[in-house]
Design an enzyme around this catalytic site. Structure first.
Site, short mmCIF file in Angstrom:
data_model
loop_
_atom_site.label_atom_id
_atom_site.label_comp_id
_atom_site.label_asym_id
_atom_site.label_seq_id
_atom_site.Cartn_x
_atom_site.Cartn_y
_atom_site.Cartn_z
N HIS A 1 -33.31 75.44 -25.30
CA HIS A 1 -31.94 74.64 -25.76
C HIS A 1 -31.99 74.41 -27.27
O HIS A 1 -31.10 73.97 -28.12
CB HIS A 1 -32.10 73.19 -25.22
N ASP B 1 -33.57 77.59 -20.98
CA ASP B 1 -32.88 76.24 -21.43
C ASP B 1 -33.06 75.41 -20.10
O ASP B 1 -32.04 75.72 -19.32
CB ASP B 1 -31.49 76.71 -21.64
N SER C 1 -24.38 72.04 -27.32
CA SER C 1 -24.91 71.18 -26.26
C SER C 1 -23.61 70.28 -25.79
O SER C 1 -22.71 70.87 -25.45
CB SER C 1 -25.95 70.39 -26.55
N TYR D 1 -19.58 67.36 -32.74
CA TYR D 1 -20.57 66.94 -31.82
C TYR D 1 -19.89 65.67 -30.96
O TYR D 1 -19.45 66.25 -29.94
CB TYR D 1 -21.79 66.66 -32.01
#
Length: 727
Positions: free
Chosen positions: A697, A655, A564, A483
């Site tokens: 999302h 999203d 993301s 991430y």
């Protein structure tokens, strides 16, 4: 590699007339037309890409066995931690394969629980989700937020709990908001945006309009939303966002003001008990709440922990990158003192006031949780609460409660809820509920933490999970996740599909805790953001090289995955080192780093990324923006067969956090540069997109959608990397 022959990518029109000037640098944007989700041309592009992906997934032979095994592993009772309000206990529970978890209520822990709110009856396909709940202090009313098709837009509804009677209240166009009741139970505070262009004709979540001019409002029960009181707005700063919190004693409302996703906020307060005539007076006068500015700059984060009348305790990173607890008296706002000073070796993640004058504090040390009970007034350590290596998934307990609940999960622990009585001399962590997954035996697996060196010598932690007794011969398919952004930490949790991958396909699963996250405090976060964002990509590439050099896998069997901000990570890494990976799964990320701030809430990401409107920031964004850095690897390598890994981009039509145009433009660009612009391209690995309907999302995603996505992603990865099933 499991590439598919004779792929026919649908043509996408290139409009070379679209060129932007960034401080003298001309940048073309030939797929600008894909930014309009409603155009017939965009719809045709989507349908063609969906057909291509469906044809490829049909050839991924392990999908049905994956579906069977993942579905079996999902089918077990799951509970969230109970919370107590108005003398009753509430908790969410999923029997196994229910689309959405159900909210239950019980008068005490030994009584039979009753269904209070079942969202599964709100839609046939499970795409209506309850995203937030809030119960009035007197226990009479439940306010809850509903999201349709995964959108961030929420509609707040109200139920009278005594007879479960829905109330007429309906609050629309709510986004990024808590629901905070006033102690009199007359109503609640919430945050909203103006309705998008088109208002009632818009399918919420499909629009791309920028979200500006957040408002803090108060809703009186039984009234129309048009009568709600506007409590705060700031038209001079349209990107600001407001989050209101009524203190546990009901006397104050605090207002946290954020301008983006950065770990800083302003903090105002209002003494509700001193309002002559209460909020009803504001309704008549149309005035905003008379907030007092306690902190009026964006230098640090301030989260309310507790208050004794005018004396407040905050969690803050003010001059403390590892965070600390501080105290201030509202009557003496110039005097701040430490309650729990910063520990320079471990990160203070959260603190809760419980059992009168005690604190439950949560630290992270080398991505491992530490729980302690401390004195609220002095910060003195009273008890250590033993916790295994894993993640504290939730904490429930009020100031007046001696009883607290703690949720826990790890890579090999599906879920435990601990009950702890703090009134006893030596509090014990007693198992209140523990999830049991049929067919899963944790003794078959092994989890460990390693440290590796990044490009600049920084030590980076990584978790590695595998079946026991694997031989490090470089042969194992490996899934590496990352991430690296917005101060968020990746900690060990149980994910069903990963167990199936390890057990039935022999995968090793890894999490790299790269810079940009919150694993080592604010300095770790800042060392992976803005001009230092490249550190994130370097860390992740170093993690990949470590796994290969130590014999876990080889490049053709290494699949990288992120969502993301993590999807930006994956996309940047396949641009920079396409030779290093066999497969890439890219979930819903910013791909156009020059224009991301122009759509929905994208502008909040400028805290970590910067903004192309500024000359210096444009330069660093342009260097790694996935959309603008797709190149043909065979033209830079002595190996003429060098190519990009098999790549699946994922997005969804609702999203509205990271809008689909990012995936669409990146997909069209990759397919053109690598595939359709050449007659005999070396790019044989597929470049495709999974474009979901009635999904967003990830918030409120139904169980079936979770399973479907895992089946498609990992069925694709298994096919592309030539991984076979083992029982």
């Amino acid at each position: 590699m499991g590439s598919l022959a004779d792929l026919h990518y649908p043509p996408a029109r290139r409009d070379n007339s679209v060129v932007d000037d960034y401080n003298g640098v001309l940048v073309s944007d030939p797929y600008r037309w894909l930014e309009n989700p409603y155009s017939e041309e965009t719809k045709a592009f989507v349908e063609a890409q969906v057909a291509l992906t469906d044809s490829i997934l049909a050839e991924c032979g392990e999908r049905e066995r994956l579906r069977e095994q993942i579905t079996k592993l999902f089918d077990y009772p799951r509970y969230e931690i109970p919370f107590k309000l108005g003398g009753k206990y509430f908790y969410f529970h999923n029997s196994g394969l229910q689309a959405q978890s159900v909210l239950y209520v019980q008068s005490d822990l030994d009584s039979e629980a009753a269904v209070l709110l079942d969202p599964n009856g709100l839609s046939e396909d499970g795409t209506v989700a309850v995203t937030t709940v809030s119960i009035s202090g007197d226990g009479k009313y439940l306010a809850y937020g509903l999201s349709w098709s995964g959108s961030d837009w929420v509609t707040i509804k109200v139920m009278r709990m005594a007879d479960k009677m829905p109330q007429p209240d309906s609050i629309s166009w709510v986004k990024f908001s808590s629901i905070s009741w006033t102690p009199d139970g007359k109503g609640f505070f919430y945050g909203r945006y103006p309705a998008p262009k088109g208002g009632g004709n818009v399918d919420p979540g499909t629009e791309t309009d920028i979200n500006l001019n957040h408002h803090l409002c108060y809703h009186f029960l039984g009234t129309d939303q048009s009568e709600d009181v506007l409590c705060w707005k700031d038209p001079e700063n349209p990107t600001y966002m407001f989050d209101a919190f009524v203190t546990e004693d009901g006397k104050y409302i605090t207002l946290a003001i954020s301008k983006d996703y950065d770990t800083v906020n302003k903090l105002y307060y209002c003494n509700l008990s001193a309002l002559s005539g209460g909020l009803d007076v504001l309704k008549a006068r149309k005035d905003m709440l008379p907030f007092v500015k306690l902190v009026d700059n964006f230098e640090a984060r301030y989260n309310v922990v507790a208050n004794n009348d005018t004396e407040f305790i905050f969690l803050t990173n003010k001059e403390s990158p590892m965070y600390k607890l501080v105290r201030v008296d509202l009557n003496k706002p110039e005097i701040w003192s430490d309650v729990l000073p910063e520990d320079q070796n471990i990160v203070l993640k959260s603190a809760y006031a419980v059992n009168g004058d005690q604190l439950l504090v949560c630290y992270i040390s080398d991505v491992k949780y530490i729980l302690q009970i401390r004195d609220l007034n002095t910060g003195q350590l009273l008890h250590n609460l033993p916790i295994d290596i894993g993640t504290v998934t939730g904490i429930s307990g009020k100031r007046q409660d001696a009883e607290i609940f703690i949720g826990f999960s790890s890579f090999l622990t599906p879920g435990i809820i601990y009950q702890c009585n703090l009134s006893s001399e030596a509090p014990e962590m007693k198992v209140f509920r523990e999830a049991s997954v049929p067919g899963f035996n944790r003794d078959d697996f092994h989890a460990k933490q390693v440290f590796f060196s990044s490009k600049d010598g920084t030590k980076i932690p990584m978790f590695i999970v595998s079946r026991k007794d694997i031989i490090l011969d470089g042969s194992h398919p490996t899934l590496l996740h990352g991430y690296g952004g917005f101060n968020l930490s990746l900690t060990p949790i149980f994910i069903e599909c990963r167990i199936v991958l390890a057990r039935n396909l022999g995968f090793i699963f890894c999490i790299a805790n790269i810079r940009g996250g919150g694993e080592y405090g604010e300095e770790w976060h800042k060392s992976g953001s803005l001009s230092k964002k490249q550190n994130c990509f370097d860390d992740f590439i170093a993690a990949s090289e470590f796994l290969i050099s130590k014999g876990y896998t080889h490049s053709g069997s290494l699949c990288i995955e992120g969502g993301s901000n993590g999807a930006l990570l994956i996309a940047a890494c396949i641009n920079q080192r396409p030779d290093l990976f066999g497969c890439a799964i890219v979930h819903a990320g910013f791909m156009d780093m020059l224009r991301f701030h122009k759509f929905t809430i994208g502008h909040a990401g400028t805290s970590d990324y910067g903004c192309s409107n500024k000359k210096d920031e444009f330069q660093w964004l342009f260097k790694y923006s996935p959309l603008h850095n797709v190149t043909r690897p065979w033209e830079k390598s002595s190996d003429s067969s060098s190519q990009y890994p098999s790549t699946m981009l994922l997005t969804a039509d609702h999203d509205d956090r990271v809008v689909s145009l990012h995936a669409f433009k990146f997909l069209a660009t990759m397919q053109y540069i690598l595939c359709t612009s050449l007659e005999n391209t070396p790019q044989k690995n597929p470049i495709i997109a999974r474009i979901d309907r009635k999904d967003g999302h990830g918030i409120g995603r139904s169980t079936q959608k979770l399973i479907d996505e895992a089946v498609d992603c990992y069925g694709f990865a298994a096919k592309m990397m030539g991984v076979s099933w083992n029982d």
